[in-house]
Design a protein around this motif. Structure first.
Motif, mmCIF file in Angstrom:
data_model
loop_
_atom_site.group_PDB
_atom_site.id
_atom_site.type_symbol
_atom_site.label_atom_id
_atom_site.label_comp_id
_atom_site.label_asym_id
_atom_site.label_seq_id
_atom_site.Cartn_x
_atom_site.Cartn_y
_atom_site.Cartn_z
ATOM 1 N N GLU A 113 0.841 -1.199 0.000
ATOM 2 C CA GLU A 113 0.000 0.000 0.000
ATOM 3 C C GLU A 113 0.878 1.252 0.000
ATOM 4 O O GLU A 113 0.508 2.279 -0.553
ATOM 5 C CB GLU A 113 -0.941 -0.022 1.208
ATOM 6 C CG GLU A 113 -1.991 -1.104 1.046
ATOM 7 C CD GLU A 113 -3.003 -1.145 2.168
ATOM 8 O OE1 GLU A 113 -2.906 -0.329 3.096
ATOM 9 O OE2 GLU A 113 -3.887 -2.020 2.114
ATOM 10 N N GLU A 117 1.548 4.271 -3.344
ATOM 11 C CA GLU A 117 1.578 5.728 -3.304
ATOM 12 C C GLU A 117 2.733 6.290 -4.129
ATOM 13 O O GLU A 117 2.783 7.484 -4.410
ATOM 14 C CB GLU A 117 1.687 6.203 -1.844
ATOM 15 C CG GLU A 117 0.445 5.887 -1.045
ATOM 16 C CD GLU A 117 0.629 6.115 0.442
ATOM 17 O OE1 GLU A 117 1.653 6.687 0.826
ATOM 18 O OE2 GLU A 117 -0.259 5.711 1.212
ATOM 19 N N VAL A 404 -7.970 7.114 -2.445
ATOM 20 C CA VAL A 404 -8.114 8.543 -2.223
ATOM 21 C C VAL A 404 -7.174 9.231 -3.190
ATOM 22 O O VAL A 404 -5.983 8.908 -3.246
ATOM 23 C CB VAL A 404 -7.744 8.930 -0.778
ATOM 24 C CG1 VAL A 404 -7.890 10.431 -0.589
ATOM 25 C CG2 VAL A 404 -8.634 8.202 0.204
ATOM 26 N N PRO A 411 -1.963 7.890 -6.548
ATOM 27 C CA PRO A 411 -2.971 7.898 -5.487
ATOM 28 C C PRO A 411 -2.388 8.381 -4.157
ATOM 29 O O PRO A 411 -1.247 8.054 -3.821
ATOM 30 C CB PRO A 411 -3.418 6.437 -5.398
ATOM 31 C CG PRO A 411 -2.457 5.643 -6.181
ATOM 32 C CD PRO A 411 -1.679 6.547 -7.062
ATOM 33 N N ALA A 412 -3.172 9.204 -3.433
ATOM 34 C CA ALA A 412 -2.730 9.630 -2.110
ATOM 35 C C ALA A 412 -2.804 8.478 -1.131
ATOM 36 O O ALA A 412 -2.053 8.415 -0.165
ATOM 37 C CB ALA A 412 -3.590 10.790 -1.619
ATOM 38 N N ARG A 413 -3.734 7.560 -1.387
ATOM 39 C CA ARG A 413 -3.858 6.394 -0.526
ATOM 40 C C ARG A 413 -4.560 5.320 -1.329
ATOM 41 O O ARG A 413 -5.561 5.583 -2.006
ATOM 42 C CB ARG A 413 -4.692 6.736 0.710
ATOM 43 C CG ARG A 413 -5.111 5.532 1.541
ATOM 44 C CD ARG A 413 -4.194 5.342 2.715
ATOM 45 N NE ARG A 413 -4.697 4.303 3.610
ATOM 46 C CZ ARG A 413 -4.251 3.048 3.617
ATOM 47 N NH1 ARG A 413 -3.311 2.675 2.774
ATOM 48 N NH2 ARG A 413 -4.728 2.169 4.460
ATOM 49 N N HIS A 415 -5.944 1.432 -0.600
ATOM 50 C CA HIS A 415 -6.111 0.383 0.403
ATOM 51 C C HIS A 415 -6.899 -0.755 -0.218
ATOM 52 O O HIS A 415 -7.896 -0.522 -0.888
ATOM 53 C CB HIS A 415 -6.862 0.947 1.622
ATOM 54 C CG HIS A 415 -7.273 -0.101 2.598
ATOM 55 N ND1 HIS A 415 -6.361 -0.786 3.367
ATOM 56 C CD2 HIS A 415 -8.479 -0.594 2.938
ATOM 57 C CE1 HIS A 415 -7.003 -1.656 4.131
ATOM 58 N NE2 HIS A 415 -8.294 -1.556 3.887
ATOM 59 N N THR B 64 -10.261 1.727 7.604
ATOM 60 C CA THR B 64 -8.922 2.115 7.170
ATOM 61 C C THR B 64 -8.706 3.591 7.483
ATOM 62 O O THR B 64 -9.577 4.237 8.056
ATOM 63 C CB THR B 64 -8.717 1.809 5.673
ATOM 64 O OG1 THR B 64 -7.355 2.064 5.349
ATOM 65 C CG2 THR B 64 -9.599 2.649 4.793
ATOM 66 N N VAL B 66 -6.515 7.440 6.314
ATOM 67 C CA VAL B 66 -5.824 8.217 5.288
ATOM 68 C C VAL B 66 -5.023 9.290 6.004
ATOM 69 O O VAL B 66 -5.503 9.899 6.959
ATOM 70 C CB VAL B 66 -6.827 8.886 4.310
ATOM 71 C CG1 VAL B 66 -6.088 9.522 3.159
ATOM 72 C CG2 VAL B 66 -7.846 7.901 3.801
ATOM 73 N N ASP B 67 -3.789 9.496 5.560
ATOM 74 C CA ASP B 67 -2.953 10.562 6.103
ATOM 75 C C ASP B 67 -2.908 11.691 5.077
ATOM 76 O O ASP B 67 -2.406 11.509 3.967
ATOM 77 C CB ASP B 67 -1.540 10.014 6.369
ATOM 78 C CG ASP B 67 -0.647 11.068 6.994
ATOM 79 O OD1 ASP B 67 -1.124 12.194 7.192
ATOM 80 O OD2 ASP B 67 0.513 10.756 7.283
ATOM 81 N N ASP B 71 -1.094 16.318 0.916
ATOM 82 C CA ASP B 71 -1.928 16.314 -0.282
ATOM 83 C C ASP B 71 -1.821 17.626 -1.059
ATOM 84 O O ASP B 71 -1.809 18.699 -0.476
ATOM 85 C CB ASP B 71 -3.397 16.115 0.110
ATOM 86 C CG ASP B 71 -3.642 14.702 0.574
ATOM 87 O OD1 ASP B 71 -2.676 13.931 0.575
ATOM 88 O OD2 ASP B 71 -4.779 14.392 0.930
ATOM 89 N N LEU B 158 2.809 3.853 7.089
ATOM 90 C CA LEU B 158 1.939 4.495 6.107
ATOM 91 C C LEU B 158 1.726 5.982 6.389
ATOM 92 O O LEU B 158 1.019 6.639 5.635
ATOM 93 C CB LEU B 158 0.595 3.760 6.011
ATOM 94 C CG LEU B 158 0.603 2.551 5.059
ATOM 95 C CD1 LEU B 158 -0.762 1.904 5.002
ATOM 96 C CD2 LEU B 158 1.040 2.930 3.667
ATOM 97 N N LYS B 160 2.723 9.756 6.088
ATOM 98 C CA LYS B 160 3.419 10.364 4.959
ATOM 99 C C LYS B 160 4.825 10.841 5.346
ATOM 100 O O LYS B 160 5.686 10.998 4.483
ATOM 101 C CB LYS B 160 2.614 11.553 4.432
ATOM 102 C CG LYS B 160 1.304 11.142 3.794
ATOM 103 C CD LYS B 160 1.492 10.562 2.426
ATOM 104 C CE LYS B 160 0.147 10.239 1.801
ATOM 105 N NZ LYS B 160 0.259 9.578 0.505
#
Lengths: 455, 178
Positions: A113, A117, A404, A411-413, A415, B64, B66-67, B71, B158, B160
């Motif tokens: 994963e 990224e 995401v 992709p930023a994330r 999963h 799940t 997200v960080d 971005d 995971l 960033k």
């Protein structure tokens, strides 16, 4: 050494001499005593034996293992041959009875994963396809569907049907692999050869279409990598006939084998409530009498246009999980035949220059096409900011992809909701209060693929 | 930079509407045709209980995180105060063949959120994975040990700001590790 020390040595030596003499005397006395004892033993043997028996009492009981703090923790794996890779299971035992089970995972964790990224959306397929390596096309499919949802991209009908055809062939290959390894785990070694034989036939077809047996990166955002080859209809139908004629051998080998049945029927029983509470999906959930299949419940691709049945059973034991996978091969064959019959014409990838590379012939004659091709495969395409979750039915259950996007080309994330990871949680209720000898049958019937468990 | 919300605050989805009615802080978002409800962190477990008890949701298929540290552009929904971490839960109702997604914001200085294991025991592994890889603590989790990384691992891969690899690679004749 100094003179004084030597003097001391001399005196000690004299003293020691006396001591040695004394000791010799004592030893002589002791040996005489031992000799007496030996003579006594020889002369009065019967008395001696009676005496010994009265002194040591041997207690033989067949009762239960003493309770409290006498449980034992046994470690399976991570290198146990029946764990399909690197699954480690800690089992707490009371005698032979299993009290608790804890799968310990992460031995195959390669940070996929995190890798996702770093890769563009074009490259992403090569990464996700390696997660569930027994059904790579399901991974690619769920990834491609998620990216297309973020792009609001429509794929042509032919691409959809090709995807469905390949996904079903992959389901056949994956379930045949299960038949082989399930037999192998339970000592039906010849089953392995049969399962492998048919799986290889399916993989040969997949290789002919995609170029690779596994990790194909065939289903990509926007369509598929290449069109089906000439004469694929005959190949597919021939394959279906071959597998269909060989499947009855499996039943003859296993279902009519009383030893094998003894190890499977009624072993590792799971109820529907337990299955739902541990997030089980796929054949494990269906074996408990709960006919849930995402292909029927939430039809994706063109599954609402083909005729097939959801296979489910009532007992929730290892045998039912085996049977469901066996009969799902027949259903997949049905879908493949309908794909051959109904395959629409047209393009195999979306008519969107943002995600689709130009055709090979255009690259030879147009500088712009060459630049376009180069940009697409080096920088990839940008996906508008957003998030989405797409779930499909992989051979192991619900595989989901949550992406995401932050508007960039990567992709930023990303999963992946792995069905094997969640199905492993079902081992606890399945193995509780059974005996340790059933553990291998239960692990095998979960059919976990560790590449996707650990990712 | 925020992305324009196509239909701000108008739930076209009855489950989302019920959640909005029950929880004042909830915000609805239509994400590519999927119903998403942004919740306050305090309502996280209550909303899951509500979905299970009153809306017939049978599984929380996935949890799940997200960080959002780095971005470029982030999807920001009106009425939601963005924080560094987002915790995402996907719910599935087998009875109604429905899905809904809830998202909550978790700040970087206090990365904790209530565990859903009491409501949906099946999220055990998923929450352990998030805690392992993101360092977001699930309060009330029965087994908060690392799932994928070794027990003595330092950091949360995971995130960033976690470098892709901690292990330096030394080549022959190199002055030092790089």
């Amino acid at each position: 050494m100094s003179d004084g020390a030597r003097d001391t040595d001399a005196t000690v030596t004299r003293d020691e001499l006396h001591e040695v003499e004394d000791e010799f005397a004592r030893e002589v006395a002791a040996s005489e005593k031992r000799e007496d004892a030996r003579l006594l033993h020889q002369t009065d043997e019967a008395d001696q034996e009676m005496g010994d028996r009265s002194m040591t009492e041997v207690v033989l009981t067949g009762g239960p293992w003493p309770d409290d703090d006498d449980t034992m923790i046994v470690n399976f794996g991570p290198q146990h041959p029946s764990t399909h890779g690197v699954l480690r299971v800690m089992v707490e035992l009371d005698g032979e009875r299993v009290l608790r089970v804890k799968p310990v995972i992460g031995y195959l964790h390669t940070g996929m994963e995190k890798t996702a990224e770093q890769l563009t959306y074009v490259q992403g397929g090569t990464n996700v396809t390696r997660m569930d390596y027994a059904s790579p096309l399901s991974n690619e499919l769920v990834y491609a569907l998620a990216v297309e949802r973020l792009l609001d991209l429509e794929v042509p009908e032919r691409a959809t049907w090709i995807r469905m055809l390949m996904a079903e062939l992959n389901r056949m290959a994956s379930h045949l692999l299960f038949q082989a390894t399930n037999g192998l785990d339970l000592g039906a070694l010849s089953m392995m050869l049969y399962g492998w034989r048919e799986r290889e036939m399916v993989l040969r077809f997949i290789e002919k279409v995609t170029g690779l047996r596994m990790n194909t990166n065939y289903i990509r955002p926007g369509g598929v990598a290449a069109d089906l080859h000439d004469g694929w209809e005959d190949d597919a139908l021939e394959l279906c006939d071959l597998v269909e004629t060989n499947l009855p051998d499996y039943e003859a080998l296993l279902v009519e084998n009383p030893i094998w049945l003894e190890r499977m029927v009624g072993v590792g029983v799971l109820s529907t409530e337990e299955a739902l509470s541990v997030n089980a999906s796929g054949p494990i959930l269906r074996s408990t009498g709960f006919g849930w299949d995402l292909r029927k419940a939430e039809p994706y691709l063109a599954y609402d246009e083909v005729d097939f049945d959801v296979v489910y059973a009532q007992n929730g034991d290892c045998f039912d999980r085996f049977r469901i996978r066996l009969y799902e091969i027949y259903e997949s064959i049905k879908i493949v035949r309908q794909c051959v019959e109904k395959m629409p014409g047209g393009d195999y990838r979306a008519d969107d220059l943002k995600v689709t590379p130009p055709p090979r012939a255009r690259i030879n004659e147009s500088m712009e096409a060459l630049i376009h091709h180069f940009k697409l495969f080096t920088e990839g395409f940008r996906v508008p900011a957003g998030e989405t979750y797409v779930a499909i039915e992989s051979p192991r259950g619900e595989i989901g992809c949550y992406i995401v996007s932050d508007g960039s080309g990567k992709p930023a994330r990303l999963h992946i909701r792995g069905p094997s990871l969640n199905n492993l949680q079902a081992m606890e209720p399945m193995l509780k209060d059974t005996i340790i000898a059933d553990a291998v049958a239960v692990i095998s019937s979960v059919d976990p693929i560790l590449g996707e468990v650990d990712r | 930079m925020s992305v324009e919300n196509p239909r701000p605050g108008v739930p076209g989805d009855d489950v989302a509407a019920a959640l909005l009615e029950r929880f004042d802080s909830a915000v609805f978002h239509d994400s590519h045709g999927q119903a998403v409800v942004y919740l306050d962190r305090d309502d996280w477990r209550d909303a899951a209980t509500f979905l299970r008890d009153e809306q017939e949701f049978t599984q929380c298929v996935d949890v799940t995180a997200v960080d959002h540290l780095v971005d470029d552009t982030r999807l920001v929904v009106d009425g939601v105060e963005p924080e560094r971490f987002e915790i995402v839960a996907n719910f599935l109702s087998h009875e109604r063949v429905r899905r809904i997604r809830t998202i909550t914001q978790v700040p970087a200085d206090a990365p904790t959120v209530a565990s859903l294991t009491e409501v949906f025991p099946g999220v055990n592994f998923a929450e352990r994975e998030v805690q392992d890889l993101f360092g977001v603590v699930f309060e009330g989790h029965p087994d908060p040990s690392r799932l994928l990384m070794p027990d003595d691992w330092v950091g949360h891969p995971l995130r960033k700001d976690d470098p892709p690899s901690h292990v330096p690679v030394t080549f022959k004749e190199d002055p030092g590790p790089r």
